[in-house]
Design an enzyme around this catalytic site. Structure first.
Site, PDB file in Angstrom:
ATOM      1  N   GLY A  45       0.824  -1.203   0.000  1.00  0.00           N
ATOM      2  CA  GLY A  45       0.000   0.000   0.000  1.00  0.00           C
ATOM      3  C   GLY A  45       0.851   1.242   0.000  1.00  0.00           C
ATOM      4  N   GLN A  50       2.950  10.066   1.236  1.00  0.00           N
ATOM      5  CA  GLN A  50       4.246   9.392   1.357  1.00  0.00           C
ATOM      6  C   GLN A  50       5.200   9.777   0.232  1.00  0.00           C
ATOM      7  OE1 GLN A  50       2.371   5.280   2.092  1.00  0.00           O
ATOM      8  NE2 GLN A  50       4.304   5.165   3.187  1.00  0.00           N
ATOM      9  N   CYS A  92       5.862  -0.287   7.203  1.00  0.00           N
ATOM     10  CA  CYS A  92       5.496   0.870   6.383  1.00  0.00           C
ATOM     11  C   CYS A  92       6.701   1.277   5.557  1.00  0.00           C
ATOM     12  CB  CYS A  92       5.066   2.020   7.300  1.00  0.00           C
ATOM     13  SG  CYS A  92       4.641   3.527   6.408  1.00  0.00           S
ATOM     14  N   LEU A  93       6.461   1.604   4.286  1.00  0.00           N
ATOM     15  CA  LEU A  93       7.562   2.023   3.418  1.00  0.00           C
ATOM     16  C   LEU A  93       8.209   3.306   3.923  1.00  0.00           C
ATOM     17  CD1 LEU A  93       5.972   1.264  -0.084  1.00  0.00           C
ATOM     18  CD2 LEU A  93       7.702  -0.080   1.138  1.00  0.00           C
ATOM     19  N   HIS A 134      -4.406   1.491   7.667  1.00  0.00           N
ATOM     20  CA  HIS A 134      -3.038   2.014   7.672  1.00  0.00           C
ATOM     21  C   HIS A 134      -2.884   3.157   6.662  1.00  0.00           C
ATOM     22  CE1 HIS A 134       1.509   1.201   7.817  1.00  0.00           C
ATOM     23  NE2 HIS A 134       1.360   2.036   6.803  1.00  0.00           N
ATOM     24  N   GLU A 135      -3.389   2.944   5.444  1.00  0.00           N
ATOM     25  CA  GLU A 135      -3.206   3.960   4.384  1.00  0.00           C
ATOM     26  C   GLU A 135      -4.083   5.190   4.637  1.00  0.00           C
ATOM     27  OE1 GLU A 135      -0.679   3.588   2.690  1.00  0.00           O
ATOM     28  OE2 GLU A 135      -0.412   1.451   3.040  1.00  0.00           O
ATOM     29  N   HIS A 138      -2.468   7.521   6.974  1.00  0.00           N
ATOM     30  CA  HIS A 138      -1.449   8.383   6.351  1.00  0.00           C
ATOM     31  C   HIS A 138      -2.067   9.697   5.880  1.00  0.00           C
ATOM     32  CE1 HIS A 138       2.335   6.220   6.188  1.00  0.00           C
ATOM     33  NE2 HIS A 138       1.769   5.123   5.711  1.00  0.00           N
TER      34      HIS A 138
HETATM   35 NI    NI Z   1       2.581   3.190   5.593  1.00  0.00          NI
END
Ligand code: NI
Length: 171
Positions: A45, A50, A92-93, A134-135, A138
């Protein structure tokens, strides 16, 4: 185009994203870049902030390695129903090389617009339910580590300072 993913503690990740008011070629380009960036990472995701774009757009693909890709594009996503509780490990990236268990709703119903501007609803459980939460977090400037208990977050900060130093050395 693969875009650079911002990493903790970049202050851009803490900002709230604005709703998309009109879907244009720019939106379609943003989604293409986000999908490309997510698949290249690889991750399951990615949210627009991000990559430094503060618009309420997320992409998710929780299909397995041997399955066909199943890209979900959600514009202005909203959680309209939740049920149950789950406590799974997340990463998470934007927080590379760190994972922790987070308490989430086990099931969610998400309403959003697709790239055509049509309203779409997903009924999700398992990994997809966690990914949506989660997304969408963000988009409100919330990272999964913000859900940790104060004690665990302190341990994370100390640990992550060392990870971040290591990343800088290898960059
Ligand atoms: Ni993330």
């Amino acid at each position: 185009m693969i875009r650079r993913i911002l990493t903790y503690p970049d202050p851009e990740l803490k900002k709230k994203s604005a709703p998309v008011t009109v879907i244009t070629d720019k939106t379609r380009e943003l989604v293409r870049d986000m999908a490309e960036t997510m698949y290249a990472a690889p991750g399951v995701g990615l949210a627009a902030p991000q990559i430094g774009v503060h618009q309420r757009v997320i992409v998710i693909d929780v299909s397995g390695k041997d399955e066909h890709p199943a890209l979900i594009v959600a514009i202005n996503p909203e959680i309209i129903h939740t049920a149950g509780e789950t406590y799974e490990e997340e990463g998470c990236l934007s927080v590379p090389k760190y994972a922790a268990n987070v308490r989430r709703h086990a099931e969610v119903v998400v309403r959003a617009l697709n790239l055509e501007g049509d309203e779409v609803t997903w009924q999700a459980d398992g990994l997809l339910a966690v990914a949506f939460q989660h997304e969408i977090d963000h988009l409100d400037g919330i990272l999964f580590v913000d859900h940790l208990s104060p004690l665990k977050r302190e341990i994370f900060r100390k640990k992550y300072r060392r990870i971040a130093e290591g990343l800088q050395e290898s960059a």
